[in-house]
Design a protein around this motif. Sequence first.
Motif, short mmCIF file in Angstrom:
data_model
loop_
_atom_site.label_atom_id
_atom_site.label_comp_id
_atom_site.label_asym_id
_atom_site.label_seq_id
_atom_site.Cartn_x
_atom_site.Cartn_y
_atom_site.Cartn_z
N GLN A 132 0.95 -1.14 0.18
CA GLN A 132 0.09 0.19 0.11
C GLN A 132 0.91 1.13 0.14
O GLN A 132 0.30 2.32 -0.17
N ASP A 133 1.92 1.04 0.42
CA ASP A 133 2.93 2.30 0.45
C ASP A 133 3.71 2.46 -0.79
O ASP A 133 3.85 3.70 -1.26
N PHE A 134 4.37 1.41 -1.41
CA PHE A 134 5.39 1.66 -2.38
C PHE A 134 5.28 0.60 -3.42
O PHE A 134 4.97 -0.47 -3.29
N VAL A 135 6.06 0.93 -4.34
CA VAL A 135 6.26 -0.06 -5.49
C VAL A 135 7.86 -0.27 -5.34
O VAL A 135 8.53 0.59 -5.22
N PHE A 136 8.08 -1.69 -5.68
CA PHE A 136 9.51 -1.90 -5.29
C PHE A 136 10.14 -3.26 -6.06
O PHE A 136 9.30 -3.94 -6.66
N PHE A 137 11.29 -3.37 -6.17
CA PHE A 137 11.86 -4.50 -6.64
C PHE A 137 12.28 -5.53 -5.47
O PHE A 137 12.82 -5.09 -4.33
N ARG A 138 11.52 -6.70 -5.41
CA ARG A 138 11.57 -7.64 -4.19
C ARG A 138 13.03 -8.38 -4.32
O ARG A 138 13.20 -9.10 -3.40
N GLY A 139 13.63 -8.47 -5.50
CA GLY A 139 14.71 -9.39 -5.66
C GLY A 139 15.26 -9.38 -7.03
O GLY A 139 14.41 -8.89 -8.01
N THR A 140 16.22 -9.88 -7.44
CA THR A 140 17.04 -9.93 -8.50
C THR A 140 17.93 -11.04 -8.58
O THR A 140 18.41 -11.56 -7.74
N SER A 141 18.04 -11.44 -9.74
CA SER A 141 19.08 -12.54 -10.13
C SER A 141 20.09 -12.10 -11.28
O SER A 141 19.06 -11.65 -12.36
N ASP A 142 21.16 -12.02 -11.28
CA ASP A 142 21.96 -11.67 -12.63
C ASP A 142 23.24 -12.39 -12.42
O ASP A 142 23.77 -13.00 -11.57
N PRO A 143 24.08 -12.52 -13.63
CA PRO A 143 25.19 -13.29 -13.95
C PRO A 143 26.48 -12.83 -12.85
O PRO A 143 27.34 -13.49 -12.61
N GLY A 144 26.44 -11.48 -12.38
CA GLY A 144 27.55 -11.12 -11.58
C GLY A 144 27.29 -11.51 -10.09
O GLY A 144 28.32 -11.92 -9.37
N LEU A 161 13.23 -0.01 -3.24
CA LEU A 161 12.09 1.00 -3.54
C LEU A 161 12.28 1.71 -4.83
O LEU A 161 13.52 2.01 -5.25
N LEU A 162 11.13 1.74 -5.46
CA LEU A 162 11.06 2.50 -6.69
C LEU A 162 10.31 3.93 -6.50
O LEU A 162 11.14 5.01 -6.70
N TYR A 163 8.98 3.82 -6.11
CA TYR A 163 8.26 5.13 -6.03
C TYR A 163 6.98 4.94 -5.37
O TYR A 163 6.81 3.63 -4.98
N PRO A 164 6.23 5.84 -4.74
CA PRO A 164 5.11 5.62 -3.83
C PRO A 164 4.03 5.01 -4.61
O PRO A 164 3.77 5.30 -6.04
N ASN A 165 3.30 4.05 -3.86
CA ASN A 165 2.03 3.41 -4.75
C ASN A 165 0.71 4.53 -4.63
O ASN A 165 -0.38 4.11 -4.06
N ASP A 166 1.05 5.67 -4.88
CA ASP A 166 -0.05 6.59 -4.82
C ASP A 166 0.19 7.95 -5.63
O ASP A 166 1.17 7.56 -6.45
N ALA A 167 -0.31 8.83 -5.54
CA ALA A 167 -0.22 10.17 -6.49
C ALA A 167 1.08 10.63 -6.41
O ALA A 167 1.61 11.40 -7.28
N ARG A 168 1.83 10.30 -5.26
CA ARG A 168 2.97 11.18 -5.12
C ARG A 168 4.23 10.79 -6.28
O ARG A 168 5.14 11.09 -6.63
N ALA A 169 3.79 9.28 -6.81
CA ALA A 169 4.62 8.70 -7.80
C ALA A 169 4.65 9.65 -9.10
O ALA A 169 5.61 9.76 -9.81
N SER A 221 6.56 8.71 -18.52
CA SER A 221 7.64 7.72 -17.93
C SER A 221 7.84 8.08 -16.53
O SER A 221 7.59 9.19 -16.07
N ILE A 222 7.87 7.05 -15.61
CA ILE A 222 8.33 7.22 -14.37
C ILE A 222 10.08 6.93 -14.22
O ILE A 222 10.39 5.71 -14.40
N GLU A 223 10.76 8.07 -13.77
CA GLU A 223 12.20 7.89 -13.54
C GLU A 223 12.41 7.62 -12.13
O GLU A 223 12.07 8.28 -11.38
N VAL A 224 13.34 6.64 -11.81
CA VAL A 224 13.74 6.58 -10.67
C VAL A 224 15.36 6.42 -10.56
O VAL A 224 15.99 5.53 -11.50
N ARG A 225 16.16 7.16 -9.73
CA ARG A 225 17.44 6.96 -9.61
C ARG A 225 17.80 6.44 -8.31
O ARG A 225 17.21 7.02 -7.24
N HIS A 226 18.66 5.33 -8.44
CA HIS A 226 18.83 4.88 -6.89
C HIS A 226 20.38 4.85 -6.65
O HIS A 226 21.23 4.60 -7.39
#
Length: 483
Positions: A132-144, A161-169, A221-226
């Motif tokens: 209810q609060d955020f959109v996010f990556f829960r995990g990843t798998s990569d060759p490195g 985290l990526l961005y809020p799951n409401d109008a703040r996005a 687009s939604i841009e996210v800088r991490h």
Amino acid sequence: MTPRAATLALLGLAAGLIGCAPVTGTIPDHLPTDYLIQMVCVDAADTPVFADPVGCPDSRRKLRLGEPLPYHKLDVGDFQISDSFPVADANGLTLGVQSYFFTDAFDDDPAFPDQVHLTPARGGYNIMGADQDFVFFRGTSDPGAYWQPWWTPDCRAQGWLLYPNDARAFRRGQAASPTTFAPGCAGRIRTNAATIEWRFIPDHPYVADPADPARTRTLDSIEVRHFSAGYGSMETNYLTREYGATRWEAWRPGAGLTPEFLKARCPASVYQARFHGKVFSMVDCRTWTTLTRPAGGTWDPDGTSAVDPSIRTFPVDPLYTGGNLLVNTHIGGPYEPEGSFTCDERGWRAMPTPSPLIPGSVTTAPWNGNGACVRTIRAEAVPAGAYSQTFDTPPPGNYRFGVSLFAPDLSEGATALVEIRVIQFDALGRELSRTALHADVISRYRSFEGWLTRHPQATDLRFELLPLKAGVPVAATGAYVAR
């Protein structure tokens, strides 16, 4: 591309160009989660067809759960495929998967002729979710760094985290995003002090070829800088309603670090910029806006090989999609964020009869990355004992079971048979039911899956791996018994 946990922790994610104006005016009437899954064009019967969803605004919708994809998204130069498709889990947090495959991995497994399939040496995935609060990556798998579930300090698999799951996005904002990839998360843990900054950019251009304007896609687009701790590195992800994950960039502090080949792969970009008082250079990127038709017309990520239906096309880790009844399923850790880990066999037992079974570990990259100490099992002679794990009987119902296996010492074309089975016992230890799956293991990673129904009198279940060929170490990871 070889990401590292403290620097470039995700590979193959969406990102975008630099210097676009932030949103002005009204907030879009769609949901923040609409930017996770790609769209498809449909015919009069609402069936997905091969066409660019950008070009069919009046006859398009989101790809639905379980639907095969009618197209793949390619990057500039046709080096990498990345698709954003829906999945579901028991707790409702997992919404989708963003896959990525290098196209030179086609035909590297005869079980998948002319197709992409999950092989961690040449691809991987990101698990996309939301609460209810955020959109996010829960995990990843990569060759490195291989398998990386992202955990918050209080051990939620919310993670990156990526961005809020409401109008703040759809406004500009920022937030702390403390994460670690501890597979053995228990209680409160120490996490890395990452931060995110997001903004909504309407009509953002994605340029594939400056000489061919028809290939440019202009998309909201939604841009996210991490940013990693101390702004030591940065990744930028761009997500769109039409394509889901659409572009990814990696940045490092310093001037003039962008390799020349990157300017052809990601044309018409800004390759150097200042963030938080530091000059950064783009050092890697992908833009997935070129569409191609899969071999056979569609690609079913939730399907199996036409050669052997026990071999999964794209198995998603049950950590994200449901309750895995097995523990220590990647046979590694527990990972300590302070910098050390110990490979152990917590939960597993190597049965000594009828002949000894010798556990070992894969010691070569990428399989020993990130504390995921992939276990090998070798039979001195056959019939051999089993590598097993016993657990209490779950509620009545149907369950899937499986494991990912490969035999790193096998020569090209050679195979080693392994039996995967689940045995059900009653309270007196008597066997009630046995469900077995024969896995044809090769030198490359394959994931095998079968199904079982819980016996009504069962009180214990035992998951077993039995090598049926002597002298061949077989690597096992990602074992599961789950809904």
